[in-house]
Design an enzyme around this catalytic site. Structure first.
Site, PDB file in Angstrom:
ATOM      1  N   GLY A 101       0.813  -1.229   0.000  1.00 29.02           N
ATOM      2  CA  GLY A 101       0.000   0.000   0.000  1.00 29.02           C
ATOM      3  C   GLY A 101       0.838   1.267   0.000  1.00 29.02           C
ATOM      4  O   GLY A 101       2.059   1.237   0.104  1.00 29.02           O
ATOM      5  N   GLY A 103       2.500   3.748   1.584  1.00 30.50           N
ATOM      6  CA  GLY A 103       3.003   3.968   2.937  1.00 30.50           C
ATOM      7  C   GLY A 103       3.404   5.412   3.177  1.00 30.50           C
ATOM      8  O   GLY A 103       3.540   5.847   4.323  1.00 30.50           O
ATOM      9  N   LYS A 123       4.003  12.519  -2.409  1.00 30.01           N
ATOM     10  CA  LYS A 123       4.858  11.449  -1.897  1.00 30.01           C
ATOM     11  C   LYS A 123       5.718  12.028  -0.786  1.00 30.01           C
ATOM     12  O   LYS A 123       6.416  13.022  -1.001  1.00 30.01           O
ATOM     13  CB  LYS A 123       5.734  10.881  -3.023  1.00 30.01           C
ATOM     14  CG  LYS A 123       6.568   9.681  -2.586  1.00 30.01           C
ATOM     15  CD  LYS A 123       7.135   8.949  -3.789  1.00 30.01           C
ATOM     16  CE  LYS A 123       8.103   7.857  -3.380  1.00 30.01           C
ATOM     17  NZ  LYS A 123       8.644   7.170  -4.552  1.00 30.01           N
ATOM     18  N   ASP A 135       8.080   6.100   8.579  1.00 26.37           N
ATOM     19  CA  ASP A 135       7.580   7.408   9.011  1.00 26.37           C
ATOM     20  C   ASP A 135       6.695   8.119   7.989  1.00 26.37           C
ATOM     21  O   ASP A 135       6.164   9.203   8.263  1.00 26.37           O
ATOM     22  CB  ASP A 135       8.754   8.322   9.379  1.00 26.37           C
ATOM     23  CG  ASP A 135       9.726   8.516   8.221  1.00 26.37           C
ATOM     24  OD1 ASP A 135       9.434   8.051   7.096  1.00 26.37           O
ATOM     25  OD2 ASP A 135      10.794   9.126   8.443  1.00 26.37           O
ATOM     26  N   ASP A 269       4.679  -4.082  -7.267  1.00 21.62           N
ATOM     27  CA  ASP A 269       4.001  -2.908  -6.703  1.00 21.62           C
ATOM     28  C   ASP A 269       4.508  -1.625  -7.347  1.00 21.62           C
ATOM     29  O   ASP A 269       3.926  -0.563  -7.140  1.00 21.62           O
ATOM     30  CB  ASP A 269       4.178  -2.846  -5.179  1.00 21.62           C
ATOM     31  CG  ASP A 269       5.632  -2.951  -4.748  1.00 21.62           C
ATOM     32  OD1 ASP A 269       6.279  -3.944  -5.131  1.00 21.62           O
ATOM     33  OD2 ASP A 269       6.125  -2.057  -4.052  1.00 21.62           O
ATOM     34  N   ASN A 270       5.570  -1.711  -8.123  1.00 20.78           N
ATOM     35  CA  ASN A 270       6.096  -0.528  -8.810  1.00 20.78           C
ATOM     36  C   ASN A 270       5.820  -0.569 -10.314  1.00 20.78           C
ATOM     37  O   ASN A 270       6.409   0.196 -11.072  1.00 20.78           O
ATOM     38  CB  ASN A 270       7.614  -0.408  -8.575  1.00 20.78           C
ATOM     39  CG  ASN A 270       7.933  -0.086  -7.116  1.00 20.78           C
ATOM     40  OD1 ASN A 270       7.085   0.416  -6.395  1.00 20.78           O
ATOM     41  ND2 ASN A 270       9.151  -0.378  -6.704  1.00 20.78           N
TER      42      ASN A 270
HETATM   43  P1  AMP Z   1       9.341   1.223  -2.621  1.00 17.64           P
HETATM   44  O1  AMP Z   1      10.401   0.179  -2.575  1.00 17.64           O
HETATM   45  O2  AMP Z   1       9.831   2.625  -2.461  1.00 17.64           O
HETATM   46  O3  AMP Z   1       8.431   1.085  -3.789  1.00 17.64           O
HETATM   47  O4  AMP Z   1       8.437   1.012  -1.310  1.00 17.64           O
HETATM   48  C1  AMP Z   1       7.852  -0.227  -0.974  1.00 17.64           C
HETATM   49  C2  AMP Z   1       6.794  -0.028   0.090  1.00 17.64           C
HETATM   50  O5  AMP Z   1       7.342   0.600   1.248  1.00 17.64           O
HETATM   51  C3  AMP Z   1       5.623   0.849  -0.347  1.00 17.64           C
HETATM   52  O6  AMP Z   1       4.454   0.305   0.211  1.00 17.64           O
HETATM   53  C4  AMP Z   1       5.967   2.179   0.274  1.00 17.64           C
HETATM   54  O7  AMP Z   1       4.831   2.970   0.484  1.00 17.64           O
HETATM   55  C5  AMP Z   1       6.636   1.774   1.576  1.00 17.64           C
HETATM   56  N1  AMP Z   1       7.562   2.804   2.077  1.00 17.64           N
HETATM   57  C6  AMP Z   1       8.771   3.123   1.587  1.00 17.64           C
HETATM   58  N2  AMP Z   1       9.336   4.121   2.301  1.00 17.64           N
HETATM   59  C7  AMP Z   1       8.445   4.450   3.268  1.00 17.64           C
HETATM   60  C8  AMP Z   1       8.427   5.420   4.333  1.00 17.64           C
HETATM   61  N3  AMP Z   1       9.434   6.262   4.561  1.00 17.64           N
HETATM   62  N4  AMP Z   1       7.331   5.451   5.125  1.00 17.64           N
HETATM   63  C9  AMP Z   1       6.300   4.622   4.922  1.00 17.64           C
HETATM   64  N5  AMP Z   1       6.260   3.696   3.954  1.00 17.64           N
HETATM   65  C10 AMP Z   1       7.315   3.600   3.131  1.00 17.64           C
HETATM   66 MG    MG Z   2       6.824   1.590  -4.559  1.00 14.11          MG
END
Ligand code: AMP
Ligand code: MG
Length: 517
Positions: A101, A103, A123, A135, A269-270
Site C-alpha cells: 500500500g 506507505g 509522496k 515514518d 508494486d512498482n
Molecule cells: P518502494 O520500494 O519505495 O516502492 O516502497 C515499498 C513499500 O514501502 C511501499 O508500500 C511504500 O509505500 C513503503 N515505504 C517506503 N518508504 C516508506 C516510508 N518512509 N514510510 C512509509 N512507507 C514507506
Molecule cells: Mg513503490
C-alpha cells in the site's frame, strides 16, 4: 483564479476502508483508506514543472500564491480534494510480500483539466495505514531525484508518471543511508506526482491473494472504464484490456533499453497498469555500457533488476498479474494471448529502435547482429552508451573512422584493446548505411531523435542535490531546463553531456544508490 475541478472516481466507485487515520493495519475488502497529509513546519516551493502546470490548468498566479506550497506540502486542501492512500500488494525481489500500500504517498484527488483526468499524489506526506514501521516521509535527495527523472523521462519520450512540483517541508527526516547504523537527520521534501492513475499490478494481486473476488472484479471494471475508456464494450473487452496492459508495458521497457535507463526496483508494486514508469528510487543510467549493471546496492548480489534483465522481468511481472486476474477471466486463453502480445510488441519496438538508433531504412537481415556486435564492443571497450550512440550519427559512411566516438571512452587501455575491432565494425556499419541510402540529413535527424545527447546521469542530479542541501535550489531548475530538450544540441551546456567524471565513480548517489529514501 478559476477553480480547479475534482471528480474522485476512485473513491466513488471502489470500496473504501471505514476507518479514518493512520493506525497501521491490514485493510481487507477495500481499495483505499481515507487519510489526510500530516502538516509540515515550513512548506516552501523549490521547483515545479511548467509543462505539468499547463496540463493541469494551474496558472502562474496559483503556483506562486502562498496557498500552493501549503497544499502541496500537505498543510491544506483545495476545495474538492479528498485525500486517500491506496491499498495494494506486490512481489518484491521474486517473493510475494502481502499488503504494502501507499506507505507515504497520499492522493489528493482526480483533477479534471481540458477533458483529461489527472490524479494528484503527494509522496512523503506522512503516515498512512500502510506505513508499517516507517515514518511516511521522504528526504530531499530522493525527492529531487523523483521530480527530475519523472520529467526527464517524459521529455525523452518514455512513458512516465509526471511531477508537478517539489516542496521543502522545513523538517528533518532521519535516514540510515548506508544501512550501517549511522542514521543522520536530512532535509525532508514532498513531491507531487501526476498520472491518470496510480493503479499497479499489485493493486490486483492483493485482492486476488486474499480471495476477494468481488473487489478484484470491481477493480478490473473501474480500471477499464476510467483508464481505458477507448476500449469498446463487448465480449472481448477484458481480453483487449489485458493485451493493452501487456503491450504498453513492452513499449515502456523497450524505451528504457533505448535510452539506457535502469529502474532498479521492478517489484510488481512498482509496475503501473498504464505502462508508465513508476516509483523513482535507486534508478540509474547506463554510462560505461554493461548489461549486468544495476544502480541498486540492495540488489548488488543477485542483480535481479540489472539493465539487461528488464525485458524478462517485465514479462515475469505480467505473468504474476495474469495469475492474479485468472479468476476474473475464467480461462487462460486471453491471458496467454496478452502475454504473447508482449513478446510481439517487444520485438517490434526493439527493431524500430535499432533502425532509428543506427540510422537505417528498415530492419533487414543481419541488422540485429550488427547491433549486437556494437553493444559487445561498447562493453569490451568500456564506452559510454549515450555518447557512443550519439557519436554514431557523425560517422561518415564514405570514410568511416572512430573520431566521433572518441568522447565515449573511459579508459585508454580499453580503447586501445577494442579499436581494431571497432574500426572493422565501422566499415561494416558504413556499408550498411550506404546501402540504406537515406539522405544524410534524414539519417542524422532520425539518429538525433533516437539517441539523446543529455540523460539524467546520477552524478548530475547529485550536484543539484548538494546545492539544494546547502540552501540553493537553482541547480534543480537548471537541470530540468537541460532535460526538456534532451535530443537537441544545446550550445554552452556541454558540461551536462559528459562522461561520468572520476570523482563520481565511487561516491554515494553518483553511481550506486541504496533504497534509503
Ligand atoms: P518502494 O520500494 O519505495 O516502492 O516502497 C515499498 C513499500 O514501502 C511501499 O508500500 C511504500 O509505500 C513503503 N515505504 C517506503 N518508504 C516508506 C516510508 N518512509 N514510510 C512509509 N512507507 C514507506
Ligand atoms: Mg513503490
Amino acid at each position: 483564479m478559476t477553480a480547479l475541478v475534482f471528480d474522485n472516481r476512485f473513491l466513488r466507485e471502489l470500496p473504501g476502508d471505514p476507518e479514518q487515520g493512520a493506525r497501521r493495519r491490514q485493510v481487507r475488502g477495500a481499495a483505499w483508506s481515507p487519510v489526510t497529509p500530516t502538516p509540515v513546519a515550513a512548506p516552501r516551493l523549490l521547483a515545479h514543472s511548467p509543462e505539468v502546470a499547463a496540463l493541469l490548468g494551474i496558472s502562474a498566479q496559483r503556483l506562486h500564491a502562498p496557498a500552493f506550497a501549503e497544499v502541496f506540502g500537505g498543510n491544506a486542501l483545495y476545495p474538492g480534494m479528498q485525500p486517500w492512500a491506496a491499498n495494494y500488494g506486490g512481489h518484491q525481489f521474486g517473493h510475494w510480500a502481502g499488503q504494502l500500500g501507499d506507505g507515504r504517498a497520499i492522493s489528493l484527488g482526480e483533477l479534471l483539466a481540458d477533458g483529461r483526468r489527472w490524479e494528484l499524489q503527494l509522496k512523503g506526506a506522512g503516515p498512512t495505514p500502510y506505513s508499517r514501521g516507517a515514518d511516511g516521509r521522504a528526504v530531499l535527495r530522493s525527492s529531487i531525484r523523483e521530480f527530475l527523472c519523472s520529467e526527464a523521462m517524459h521529455h525523452l519520450g518514455v512513458p512516465s508518471t509526471r511531477a508537478l512540483c517539489l516542496v521543502a517541508t522545513g523538517e528533518r527526516v532521519v535516514r540510515d543511508m548506508f544501512y550501517d547504523g549511522r542514521p543522520q537527520a536530512e532535509p525532508g521534501a514532498v513531491v507531487c506526482r501526476v498520472a491518470p492513475s496510480f493503479l499497479r499490478f499489485g493493486s490486483f494481486e492483493l485482492p486476488a491473494a486474499r480471495g476477494e473476488q468481488a473487489l478484484l472484479q470491481r477493480l478490473v471494471d473501474v480500471c477499464i472504464d476510467r483508464d481505458f475508456p477507448h476500449l469498446a464494450a463487448g465480449p472481448s473487452r477484458r481480453a483487449d484490456w489485458f493485451a493493452e496492459v501487456c503491450t504498453r508495458t513492452a513499449t515502456m521497457v523497450a524505451q528504457w533499453m533505448r535510452v539506457g535507463f535502469v529502474h532498479g526496483v521492478m517489484n510488481t508494486d512498482n509496475m503501473s497498469i498504464l505502462g508508465l514508469t513508476l516509483d523513482y528510487g535507486p534508478y540509474g543510467w547506463v554510462e560505461d555500457y554493461d548489461p549486468d549493471w544495476t544502480p541498486n546496492t540492495t540488489d548488488a548480489q543477485d542483480r535481479r533488476y540489472r539493465f539487461g534483465a528488464q525485458v524478462q522481468v517485465a514479462y515475469w511481472n505480467l505473468v504474476r498479474l495474469a495469475q492474479a486476474l485468472a479468476p476474473v477471466f475464467g480461462e487462460a486463453g486471453p491471458l496467454q494471448a496478452g502475454l504473447d502480445a508482449f513478446r510481439a510488441r517487444q520485438a517490434d519496438e526493439e527493431r524500430a529502435h535499432l533502425v532509428a538508433k543506427l540510422g537505417l531504412d528498415a530492419c533487414r537481415e543481419g541488422d540485429e547482429a550488427l547491433m549486437a556486435r556494437f553493444q559487445e564492443l561498447l562493453q569490451r571497450g568500456e564506452m559510454d552508451m549515450t555518447l557512443a550512440f550519439r557519436g554514431l550519427a557523425g560517422v561518415d559512411p564514405r570514410q568511416a573512422d572512430a573520431g566521433t566516438l572518441e568522447a565515449a571512452f573511459y579508459s585508454p587501455a580499453r580503447r586501445a584493446e577494442v579499436m581494431p575491432d571497432l574500426l572493422a565494425w565501422l566499415d561494416q556499419y558504413a556499408a550498411r548505411v550506404r546501402d540504406a541510402a537515406l539522405p544524410g540529413e534524414v539519417r542524422r535527424r532520425q539518429m538525433a531523435a533516437a539517441n539523446p545527447k543529455y540523460v539524467l546521469r546520477n552524478w548530475l542530479v547529485q550536484q543539484a542535490i548538494d546545492r539544494a542541501e546547502q540552501g540553493d535550489p537553482a541547480g534543480i531548475a537548471d537541470l530540468l531546463e537541460v532535460m526538456r530538450h534532451p535530443c537537441d544540441e544545446q550550445p554552452g551546456r556541454e558540461a551536462f553531456a559528459q562522461r561520468r567524471p572520476d570523482w563520481a565513480r565511487e561516491r554515494a548517489g553518483c553511481s550506486m544508490l541504496s533504497c534509503s529514501s
